[in-house]
Design a protein around this motif. Structure first.
Motif, PDB file in Angstrom:
ATOM      1  N   PHE A   1      -8.763  30.554   7.756  1.00  0.00           N
ATOM      2  CA  PHE A   1      -8.426  29.426   9.017  1.00  0.00           C
ATOM      3  C   PHE A   1      -7.365  28.468   8.537  1.00  0.00           C
ATOM      4  O   PHE A   1      -6.594  28.117   9.213  1.00  0.00           O
ATOM      5  N   THR A   2      -7.236  28.206   7.160  1.00  0.00           N
ATOM      6  CA  THR A   2      -6.301  27.391   6.469  1.00  0.00           C
ATOM      7  C   THR A   2      -4.753  27.945   6.719  1.00  0.00           C
ATOM      8  O   THR A   2      -3.987  27.306   7.300  1.00  0.00           O
ATOM      9  N   GLY A   3      -4.716  29.022   6.780  1.00  0.00           N
ATOM     10  CA  GLY A   3      -3.570  29.899   6.810  1.00  0.00           C
ATOM     11  C   GLY A   3      -3.126  29.887   8.325  1.00  0.00           C
ATOM     12  O   GLY A   3      -1.953  29.742   8.422  1.00  0.00           O
ATOM     13  N   PHE A   4      -3.901  30.119   9.315  1.00  0.00           N
ATOM     14  CA  PHE A   4      -3.857  30.105  10.536  1.00  0.00           C
ATOM     15  C   PHE A   4      -3.322  28.617  10.866  1.00  0.00           C
ATOM     16  O   PHE A   4      -2.449  28.363  11.652  1.00  0.00           O
ATOM     17  N   CYS A   5      -3.744  27.776  10.582  1.00  0.00           N
ATOM     18  CA  CYS A   5      -3.494  26.342  10.813  1.00  0.00           C
ATOM     19  C   CYS A   5      -2.035  25.891  10.249  1.00  0.00           C
ATOM     20  O   CYS A   5      -1.305  25.271  10.838  1.00  0.00           O
ATOM     21  N   CYS A   6      -1.645  26.410   8.960  1.00  0.00           N
ATOM     22  CA  CYS A   6      -0.510  26.202   8.424  1.00  0.00           C
ATOM     23  C   CYS A   6       0.327  26.940   9.023  1.00  0.00           C
ATOM     24  O   CYS A   6       1.542  26.323   9.401  1.00  0.00           O
ATOM     25  N   TRP A   7       0.250  27.950   9.419  1.00  0.00           N
ATOM     26  CA  TRP A   7       0.987  29.088  10.286  1.00  0.00           C
ATOM     27  C   TRP A   7       1.723  28.431  11.663  1.00  0.00           C
ATOM     28  O   TRP A   7       2.857  28.316  12.099  1.00  0.00           O
ATOM     29  N   ILE A   8       0.678  27.847  12.583  1.00  0.00           N
ATOM     30  CA  ILE A   8       0.783  27.070  13.815  1.00  0.00           C
ATOM     31  C   ILE A   8       1.726  25.870  13.440  1.00  0.00           C
ATOM     32  O   ILE A   8       2.638  25.684  14.252  1.00  0.00           O
ATOM     33  N   GLY A   9       1.228  25.164  12.599  1.00  0.00           N
ATOM     34  CA  GLY A   9       1.938  23.781  12.180  1.00  0.00           C
ATOM     35  C   GLY A   9       3.268  24.156  11.827  1.00  0.00           C
ATOM     36  O   GLY A   9       4.340  23.483  12.434  1.00  0.00           O
ATOM     37  N   ILE A  10       3.554  25.041  11.046  1.00  0.00           N
ATOM     38  CA  ILE A  10       5.055  25.100  10.448  1.00  0.00           C
ATOM     39  C   ILE A  10       5.877  25.687  11.637  1.00  0.00           C
ATOM     40  O   ILE A  10       6.948  25.281  11.754  1.00  0.00           O
ATOM     41  N   ALA A  11       5.369  26.781  12.503  1.00  0.00           N
ATOM     42  CA  ALA A  11       6.100  27.392  13.725  1.00  0.00           C
ATOM     43  C   ALA A  11       6.375  26.095  14.699  1.00  0.00           C
ATOM     44  O   ALA A  11       7.446  26.075  15.148  1.00  0.00           O
ATOM     45  N   PHE A  12       5.459  25.448  15.020  1.00  0.00           N
ATOM     46  CA  PHE A  12       5.847  24.328  16.018  1.00  0.00           C
ATOM     47  C   PHE A  12       6.707  23.241  15.569  1.00  0.00           C
ATOM     48  O   PHE A  12       7.606  22.877  16.045  1.00  0.00           O
ATOM     49  N   VAL A  13       6.324  23.111  14.264  1.00  0.00           N
ATOM     50  CA  VAL A  13       7.266  22.023  13.515  1.00  0.00           C
ATOM     51  C   VAL A  13       8.938  22.270  13.635  1.00  0.00           C
ATOM     52  O   VAL A  13       9.766  21.664  13.629  1.00  0.00           O
ATOM     53  N   SER A  14       9.081  23.740  13.069  1.00  0.00           N
ATOM     54  CA  SER A  14      10.053  24.326  12.777  1.00  0.00           C
ATOM     55  C   SER A  14      11.056  24.263  14.369  1.00  0.00           C
ATOM     56  O   SER A  14      12.148  23.922  14.429  1.00  0.00           O
ATOM     57  N   LEU A  15      10.097  24.664  15.451  1.00  0.00           N
ATOM     58  CA  LEU A  15      10.862  24.445  16.867  1.00  0.00           C
ATOM     59  C   LEU A  15      11.069  22.941  17.157  1.00  0.00           C
ATOM     60  O   LEU A  15      12.241  22.707  17.856  1.00  0.00           O
ATOM     61  N   LEU A  16      10.168  22.307  16.715  1.00  0.00           N
ATOM     62  CA  LEU A  16      10.449  20.822  17.349  1.00  0.00           C
ATOM     63  C   LEU A  16      11.704  20.155  16.495  1.00  0.00           C
ATOM     64  O   LEU A  16      12.369  19.516  17.276  1.00  0.00           O
ATOM     65  N   MET A  17      11.882  20.410  15.374  1.00  0.00           N
ATOM     66  CA  MET A  17      13.018  19.847  14.404  1.00  0.00           C
ATOM     67  C   MET A  17      14.314  20.569  15.188  1.00  0.00           C
ATOM     68  O   MET A  17      15.139  19.663  14.994  1.00  0.00           O
ATOM     69  N   GLN A  18      14.213  21.766  15.530  1.00  0.00           N
ATOM     70  CA  GLN A  18      15.296  22.373  15.989  1.00  0.00           C
ATOM     71  C   GLN A  18      15.743  21.557  17.438  1.00  0.00           C
ATOM     72  O   GLN A  18      17.056  21.125  17.739  1.00  0.00           O
ATOM     73  N   HIS A  19      14.681  21.211  18.281  1.00  0.00           N
ATOM     74  CA  HIS A  19      14.811  20.357  19.313  1.00  0.00           C
ATOM     75  C   HIS A  19      15.538  19.145  19.181  1.00  0.00           C
ATOM     76  O   HIS A  19      16.523  18.587  19.802  1.00  0.00           O
ATOM     77  N   LEU A  20      14.925  18.522  18.201  1.00  0.00           N
ATOM     78  CA  LEU A  20      15.353  17.011  17.819  1.00  0.00           C
ATOM     79  C   LEU A  20      16.795  16.882  17.234  1.00  0.00           C
ATOM     80  O   LEU A  20      17.324  16.049  17.537  1.00  0.00           O
ATOM     81  N   LEU A  21      16.977  18.090  16.529  1.00  0.00           N
ATOM     82  CA  LEU A  21      18.327  18.101  15.864  1.00  0.00           C
ATOM     83  C   LEU A  21      19.418  18.542  16.873  1.00  0.00           C
ATOM     84  O   LEU A  21      20.712  18.789  16.515  1.00  0.00           O
ATOM     85  N   GLY A  22      19.190  18.896  17.828  1.00  0.00           N
ATOM     86  CA  GLY A  22      19.986  19.377  19.107  1.00  0.00           C
ATOM     87  C   GLY A  22      20.168  20.830  19.032  1.00  0.00           C
ATOM     88  O   GLY A  22      21.539  21.225  19.352  1.00  0.00           O
ATOM     89  N   ILE A  23      19.723  21.830  17.836  1.00  0.00           N
ATOM     90  CA  ILE A  23      20.121  23.023  17.612  1.00  0.00           C
ATOM     91  C   ILE A  23      19.634  23.851  18.660  1.00  0.00           C
ATOM     92  O   ILE A  23      20.259  24.903  19.286  1.00  0.00           O
ATOM     93  N   TRP A  24      18.317  23.694  19.339  1.00  0.00           N
ATOM     94  CA  TRP A  24      17.832  24.649  20.377  1.00  0.00           C
ATOM     95  C   TRP A  24      18.054  23.883  21.810  1.00  0.00           C
ATOM     96  O   TRP A  24      17.724  22.799  21.816  1.00  0.00           O
TER      97      TRP A  24
END
Length: 321
Positions: A298-321
């Motif tokens: 369950f911890t791994g699942f939460c970390c995995w979802i969190g990392i994926a979401f934040v990675s995409l969010l940061m790309q959006h905020l930095l104007g890469i995506w």
């Protein structure tokens, strides 16, 4: 001679497991040799009940050979190239690692996890027992395989650019083989060349974890002093192999070692890691692992979802995506 007598048979046994695991990993890269080795080791340890004579060599392989593999891995990292190509990914890497640590810490408190398990699932660390390492690798493997299979399709649905997917794969997937598998699948679908970019981001992430490892070692030493009332043993808690890893990277960078010289060291590193995973598997009770695995999964699942979401969010905020 005494070393061979005490540890030789155990080391050789791990080598025997590592050989087929290496070839299986080449055939099924989405799984990878280390996972095959740890699975074979866990199965064999259920069959072989009397392995006391193998234990010294198995323990040596799971600790010292694994650390040696990490040092050799450093020779495959040219810091100048990584800094040049990885500068753009560094903010995303820092935020995704921080996210993973925060989620792990919150769930460690909420679920009353063992601190080593929480840290291992979150970012990885050398300060743990073999069973904890095996459990974390199993959890990470599960989500790495899922990521390698679904991330290319997810990236297409989100209309990520080739550059964007390279950043996504390199920051949101832990294991190098799974990063490679995901990037190769993307390249196959889109006829692009993101594999090198994703691998560079992954190497940058590996370097970023070094200071975290050192901080965790210092923290563990302080905790030991508080609980045991003894002075901190720097020699005991400090992961010197991490410094040797960094030194190997510096040597490669300063002396501009050619690719043909580095390639054998990289292959040796990968093989030694497979040997170490075989040893960790042999030291792991798979029945106990299954019974106690729900919270780390369950911890791994939460970390995995969190990392994926934040990675995409940061790309959006930095104007890469």
């Amino acid at each position: 001679m005494n070393f061979i007598k005490q540890k030789g048979s155990g080391i050789l046994f791990c080598l025997v497991i590592a050989l087929p695991s290496w070839f299986l990993g080449q055939s099924v890269p989405v799984v990878g040799g280390p996972v095959f080795a740890i699975l074979i080791g866990m199965i064999l340890t259920l069959i072989i009940h009397k392995k006391d004579f193998l234990q010294p060599g198995i323990t040596f392989t799971s600790k010292k050979i694994l650390q040696t593999a990490v040092v050799f891995l450093g020779f495959g990292m040219n810091l100048a190239e990584i800094l040049a190509k990885g500068r753009q990914s560094l903010p995303i890497i820092i935020v995704t690692i921080s996210t993973s640590l925060i989620i792990s810490f919150i769930l460690y408190k909420a679920l009353k996890l063992h601190p080593n398990s929480a840290v291992l699932v979150g970012v990885g660390s050398s300060e743990a027992t073999d069973e904890e390492v095996a459990q974390s690798i199993s959890v990470i493997f599960l989500f790495n395989v899922i990521a390698a299979l679904i991330f290319p399709a997810l990236g297409g649905l989100l209309h990520l650019s080739n550059e964007g997917f390279g950043l996504f794969a390199g920051t949101a997937v832990n294991d190098t083989s799974s990063v490679t598998a995901a990037a190769a699948a993307w390249d196959g679908i889109h006829g692009s060349n993101t594999l090198e970019a994703a691998a560079t981001v992954k190497m940058t992430r590996t370097l970023a974890i070094i200071p975290i490892t050192l901080i965790l070692a210092a923290y563990k030493g302080r905790k030991e002093k508080e609980t045991e009332g003894s002075a901190i043993s720097l020699k005991k808690t400090f992961p010197y192999f991490v410094l040797f890893f960094a030194l190997a990277s510096v040597v490669t960078t300063v002396f501009q070692l050619p690719a043909e010289a580095i390639a054998p060291l990289k292959d040796l590193s990968k093989f030694l890691i497979i040997m170490a995973m075989a040893a960790i598997g042999l030291n792991t009770n798979i029945v106990k692992l299954v019974k106690t695995g729900a919270k780390p999964i369950f911890t791994g699942f939460c970390c995995w979802i969190g990392i994926a979401f934040v990675s995409l969010l940061m790309q959006h905020l930095l104007g890469i995506w």
